[in-house]
Design a protein around this motif. Sequence first.
Motif, PDB file in Angstrom:
ATOM      1  N   ALA A 168     -27.007   8.569   3.323  1.00 43.68           N
ATOM      2  CA  ALA A 168     -26.600   9.964   3.521  1.00 43.68           C
ATOM      3  C   ALA A 168     -27.319  10.877   2.517  1.00 43.68           C
ATOM      4  N   LEU A 169     -27.130  12.189   2.695  1.00 45.44           N
ATOM      5  CA  LEU A 169     -27.765  13.180   1.829  1.00 45.44           C
ATOM      6  C   LEU A 169     -26.739  13.769   0.866  1.00 45.44           C
ATOM      7  N   MET A 170     -27.186  14.043  -0.369  1.00 47.43           N
ATOM      8  CA  MET A 170     -26.278  14.566  -1.402  1.00 47.43           C
ATOM      9  C   MET A 170     -26.643  16.013  -1.741  1.00 47.43           C
ATOM     10  N   LEU A 171     -25.711  16.898  -1.436  1.00 50.50           N
ATOM     11  CA  LEU A 171     -25.860  18.323  -1.767  1.00 50.50           C
ATOM     12  C   LEU A 171     -25.007  18.618  -2.999  1.00 50.50           C
ATOM     13  N   VAL A 172     -25.598  19.221  -4.015  1.00 47.19           N
ATOM     14  CA  VAL A 172     -24.808  19.595  -5.187  1.00 47.19           C
ATOM     15  C   VAL A 172     -24.765  21.112  -5.319  1.00 47.19           C
ATOM     16  N   ASP A 173     -23.567  21.670  -5.274  1.00 52.31           N
ATOM     17  CA  ASP A 173     -23.379  23.083  -5.593  1.00 52.31           C
ATOM     18  C   ASP A 173     -23.266  23.147  -7.119  1.00 52.31           C
ATOM     19  N   SER A 174     -24.340  23.634  -7.733  1.00 51.91           N
ATOM     20  CA  SER A 174     -24.457  23.586  -9.193  1.00 51.91           C
ATOM     21  C   SER A 174     -24.189  24.962  -9.814  1.00 51.91           C
ATOM     22  N   THR A 175     -23.476  25.809  -9.079  1.00 51.77           N
ATOM     23  CA  THR A 175     -23.227  27.182  -9.530  1.00 51.77           C
ATOM     24  C   THR A 175     -22.697  27.247 -10.965  1.00 51.77           C
ATOM     25  N   LEU A 176     -21.797  26.324 -11.314  1.00 50.27           N
ATOM     26  CA  LEU A 176     -21.175  26.391 -12.646  1.00 50.27           C
ATOM     27  C   LEU A 176     -22.000  25.696 -13.735  1.00 50.27           C
ATOM     28  N   ALA A 177     -23.137  25.111 -13.353  1.00 45.81           N
ATOM     29  CA  ALA A 177     -24.051  24.547 -14.360  1.00 45.81           C
ATOM     30  C   ALA A 177     -25.472  25.011 -14.064  1.00 45.81           C
ATOM     31  N   PRO A 178     -25.711  26.309 -14.274  1.00 44.30           N
ATOM     32  CA  PRO A 178     -27.059  26.843 -13.987  1.00 44.30           C
ATOM     33  C   PRO A 178     -28.048  26.348 -15.037  1.00 44.30           C
ATOM     34  N   PRO A 179     -29.346  26.466 -14.770  1.00 40.31           N
ATOM     35  CA  PRO A 179     -30.288  26.206 -15.840  1.00 40.31           C
ATOM     36  C   PRO A 179     -30.109  27.269 -16.933  1.00 40.31           C
ATOM     37  N   PRO A 180     -30.307  26.946 -18.206  1.00 43.36           N
ATOM     38  CA  PRO A 180     -30.897  25.706 -18.726  1.00 43.36           C
ATOM     39  C   PRO A 180     -29.853  24.650 -19.104  1.00 43.36           C
ATOM     40  N   LEU A 181     -28.645  24.692 -18.519  1.00 44.67           N
ATOM     41  CA  LEU A 181     -27.657  23.685 -18.901  1.00 44.67           C
ATOM     42  C   LEU A 181     -28.054  22.302 -18.414  1.00 44.67           C
ATOM     43  N   ARG A 182     -28.696  22.251 -17.219  1.00 43.97           N
ATOM     44  CA  ARG A 182     -29.213  20.957 -16.757  1.00 43.97           C
ATOM     45  C   ARG A 182     -30.200  21.169 -15.621  1.00 43.97           C
ATOM     46  N   ASN A 183     -30.948  20.091 -15.331  1.00 47.84           N
ATOM     47  CA  ASN A 183     -31.792  20.035 -14.153  1.00 47.84           C
ATOM     48  C   ASN A 183     -31.089  19.088 -13.176  1.00 47.84           C
ATOM     49  N   THR A 184     -30.477  19.667 -12.149  1.00 47.44           N
ATOM     50  CA  THR A 184     -29.584  18.892 -11.265  1.00 47.44           C
ATOM     51  C   THR A 184     -30.315  17.779 -10.506  1.00 47.44           C
ATOM     52  N   TRP A 185     -31.644  17.925 -10.328  1.00 46.56           N
ATOM     53  CA  TRP A 185     -32.415  16.861  -9.649  1.00 46.56           C
ATOM     54  C   TRP A 185     -32.288  15.531 -10.379  1.00 46.56           C
TER      55      TRP A 185
END
Length: 381
Positions: A168-185
């Motif tokens: 399956a495919l994984m979608l992450v809504d990263s709104t609450l951890a924008p850059p530069p807090l992390r690179n969600t990839w």
Amino acid sequence: MPFSSTATIHGDDRLNRVSDVAPPINVSTTFRYDDEHLEPATISTGTHTSDSPMIYSRLGHPNADRLEVVLTEILDGPTVVYASGLAAYHAILIHVNPKRLFQPHCYHGCEAVAKIISRISGMEILPLEDLEDKCQSGDLVHLEDPGNPYGEVVNLDEFAEKIHRAGALMLVDSTLAPPPLRNTWEFGADIVMHSGTKYFGGHSDLLSGIVSVRDEKDAQQLRNDRTYLGTIPASLESYLLLRSLRTMEIRVLKQSSNCTCLVEYLASHKDRYNSVVKDIRHASLQKEEFVKKQLPGGYGPVFSLLLFSQEQCKLLVKNTVLFQHATSLGGAESLIEWRAMSDPFANRNLIRVSVGLENAEDLIEDLAGTLEKIEKGDLTW
Ligand SMILES: *Cc1c(COP(=O)(O)O)cnc(C)c1O
């Protein structure tokens, strides 16, 4: 490439059309054709890239092109912008067109969008708890991390392993951890989305949404669909968002450190408001090892308080001064919200806090001071 403040400021330099240092706000919806190249339209005329001529602003316009060029660099993958976070989520569901969507209890607007899609396509919506037993190839799994409204994280690596094992495919809504807090990839996402209204915009004055994918082909398909769904951000909003990106790194880092300071203070002085504050929820209070690893640049600037009663919630939001009682998050101004006011499914004793850019000590005094007053019975109706 890791997030770079240089890219937020210079990533779009190659698109300069005039000598102005601050790019102009282009408001035109239509653009003169190049009379040297007169050709009938083809099926690919709706395909706009930052190198295409301008035709009509629903396809693309100078301010949105600049945005996508900068965002593609800082988000480390082909990126498409939308008129709102929910328009971005809608675009993902249309593009992936899954038979089944696994969805956590998440931002209530995303749940509403999924229900609309389900109504017209029959897409099945399953709770995240069913993932282990039921996830199959072709399914889409939506994770919100950190989660809104609690600001806590789930173990993305662990989810990625299960999701990808099932095909399956994984979608992450990263709104609450924008850059530069992390690179969600780095945590297994196949698609990353943000409500650009929040930290990318950062000034509570624009709506926007952001989708990043791994493959340029997917970005191009998303842009084609966007042309006809009519969900490109407007010119003025795009200009404002571009302006916001220039200061994004320092804003997000300060909001993150302000929030962590405030949560630390509240947690270590909890005995001062023992009969008001039942629980404090934030990633900085989570003990698991993956938490810090998943937010290498700092914790997200949203946290929650669970109080003992609705009356206490109302007293708190009426009496803080710097924390204004309003929904939304991510802006320079600190906000507090009795969450029941906007999310019909929220716990009725829940307070969500979005920490802004004010002085941390002033914020502590305002919030902790108000909680202490409620504890002492100094505040009444
Ligand atoms: C605000 C928000 C959205 C929706 O974004 P809009 O820009 O308001 O449409 C989606 N997901 C999360 C986590 C949000 O906080």
